[in-house]
Design a protein around this motif. Sequence first.
Motif, PDB file in Angstrom:
ATOM      1  N   ILE A 174       0.833  -1.207   0.000  1.00  0.00           N
ATOM      2  CA  ILE A 174       0.000   0.000   0.000  1.00  0.00           C
ATOM      3  C   ILE A 174       0.867   1.256   0.000  1.00  0.00           C
ATOM      4  O   ILE A 174       0.650   2.192  -0.779  1.00  0.00           O
ATOM      5  N   LEU A 175       1.878   1.280   0.863  1.00  0.00           N
ATOM      6  CA  LEU A 175       2.743   2.457   0.974  1.00  0.00           C
ATOM      7  C   LEU A 175       3.543   2.695  -0.302  1.00  0.00           C
ATOM      8  O   LEU A 175       3.700   3.838  -0.742  1.00  0.00           O
ATOM      9  N   LYS A 176       4.034   1.631  -0.900  1.00  0.00           N
ATOM     10  CA  LYS A 176       4.904   1.770  -2.065  1.00  0.00           C
ATOM     11  C   LYS A 176       4.132   1.994  -3.355  1.00  0.00           C
ATOM     12  O   LYS A 176       4.525   2.823  -4.192  1.00  0.00           O
ATOM     13  N   LYS A 177       3.027   1.270  -3.541  1.00  0.00           N
ATOM     14  CA  LYS A 177       2.334   1.263  -4.825  1.00  0.00           C
ATOM     15  C   LYS A 177       1.068   2.110  -4.867  1.00  0.00           C
ATOM     16  O   LYS A 177       0.653   2.560  -5.943  1.00  0.00           O
ATOM     17  N   MET A 178       0.428   2.322  -3.699  1.00  0.00           N
ATOM     18  CA  MET A 178      -0.908   2.907  -3.729  1.00  0.00           C
ATOM     19  C   MET A 178      -0.973   4.318  -3.166  1.00  0.00           C
ATOM     20  O   MET A 178      -1.770   5.135  -3.637  1.00  0.00           O
TER      21      MET A 178
END
Length: 433
Positions: free
Chosen positions: A207-211
């Motif tokens: 979530i943190l990296k991609k979203m």
Amino acid sequence: MENIVIGSGPAGRLASLELGKLGKDVTLIEKNHIAGTCLNEGCMVVCALTDITKYIDLNKRFNDYGFVKSQIEISYEKIVEKIVETQKMLRELNQMENESVGNNVVYGEASIENDHVRVNGESLEYDNLLIATGARPFIPDIKGSEYGLTNKDILKLDEVPEKLNIIGGGIIACEIANIYSTLGSEVTILARSTFLKEINETTKKYILKKMIPEVNVVENVNVTEISKDKVLTDNGDELEGTAFFATGRTPNSEIAKDIVELNNDNTIKVDEMMKTSAENIYAAGDVIGGYQLTPVARMEGITAARNMAGYLNKISYNCIPQSLSLNTEVSFVENEKSQCCDEDKATIAMPAIAGPHAFWHILTGDTGYAEIEFDKKNNKINKINSISPSSVSDVAYLSYLMRMDYNLDDYGNFLEIHPSTDTNYKIIKNMWL
């Protein structure tokens, strides 16, 4: 037999509808708007705004690929106008639905006095009473807290804040961060402990990296003071921008004070039949705490209604599916009753493949992620974390299998619609079974 329901959110509205269908006399009392927090201030508002951010995200993706050339101009004021217009339509439908089974819907602030309810200067006697008064945003004791916004203020904003500091680290904080960062805000999340502790570490990292890669997340920090355009923290930071509280909810249980027993957190104490400590008084929904989710509130309301009508039943909270409404949905469920020991656990994880609405994510490698924990000994699912456009429906159906305690061999003949549920089915049918 007169049944009075106070509060028309998911719990109260569905309870009233169920009682009406069972042929009971019902008076539904609502202080503000029918359908409660969900429609008027909560998840429906978040979902409506997230529909916009999904469109913005997809448009940006197509522009980056070079086969679409378009520039989106967003009017937040117009978005709010159309959300409010839609809410009015849904309120009318919800009222008509309750009245269609013979229920009386009354608007006014209720109070409970001995064996009757007072509303609009009138005293109403009851045989059974359901308290479904919901909850409101919890505002921590912070200097200047009056300057902070909550979910109740989303539709009161004239424009997207230039900078937004979200106080809180749970699901609501993440959803609000996604909305306003996509709409153009510079967003910082200030989590008192760990961000998104409801989900596993791998899903959180995705979530943190991609979203929400543009959102600044600060963990283990406390806000010490808030002003109109600034937030101060205990690590010495001064963050410019508007403050937004996503710090949980507090029950609207004042109406029941000294009438029924309350828990230490002031939620109303109930048993498995939604009965309170007082004779013929029931409670359901956010006012009793626990899972503060619309489907759970509905389930609690219906359970209470059936018991009020004499059809005895108990509630079960096992395998409750949950989700984060982001530009790609995140869903998860766990079998809390599993007796599986560590040596009998097996976990399979993999990136999602091109299920519905995921084809154009392949080029950037952000199609999603799924992780399923199995009970090898009993051939059952223990836990699921899933990120994909179809995860909400996937996990809902899989949670049913878990709740009904099905063996996974029973799943072998399941035939999905293509393209639909992607990685979850691949893991279960092709890699596990």
